[in-house]
Design a protein around this motif. Sequence first.
Motif: not given
Length: 241
Positions: A206-229
């Motif tokens: 399962a971790e191998r599948i997630i590691k193959l995810l492509p790079k994304m445009k980060p999520g934003t909160q109040r106009g600033k890029p933040v970490k998203v779980t």
Amino acid sequence: MEAKKNPNFEVGRNSGLYFAIGLNVMLFLSWQVLEHKTYEKSDIVVDFLEVEEVEEEEIPIINVNAPPPPPPPVAVQQSIQIVEDLDEIEETVIESSETSQDEAIQEIVAVDDVEVEEVEEEVEVAFALIENVPVFPGCEGLPKQKMKDCFQQKMQEHVVNNFRYPQEALDMGLQGRVSVVFIINSKGHITGIRSRGPDRILETEAERIIKLLPKMKPGTQRGKPVKVTYAVPIFFKYSEG
């Protein structure tokens, strides 16, 4: 002519002595009869105890070469020689190196001259609460709600397209649900992958599948890029046939 009795053959003369002897003999015989005891032969058990001779094992004597004791300490004779003090010793005066408050303060700095740098803390927001979700490649230019739906759809397609059932898990008959949690950081990269499942073999896949995810445009909160779980369940199930 009258017959005369012979005094040597007079029976009645020793009758008392004979009576006493006979009485003692009867008492002795009566006592022996009362004291006589008999035992049944069936109650007597005779056993024989055979004792085997145990040979004692001879323990060899091992001579250990112990080191000799250390030699006694050598007595050191100390000789003290008194020398007269002929040279005069000059005393060294140590002056204090502390400075006063007036000497320490050389320049007065105004409060306006102090620059305060703001330290930006990297915020971590859950996918369900983020203002603008990360943009999965292929979902650009969509409204917020459709952007979220597109992200989840692309995520499911990615898991299906990269899914591979481990042969070792098939041989061992392992199956079940693996929950994977990961972070899309402020740069759009996948980090912090954690998984929980019925076996480490399934968790690794399962971790191998997630590691193959492509790079994304980060999520934003109040106009600033933040970490998203984000959390995604991956089911491992096989059918015999």
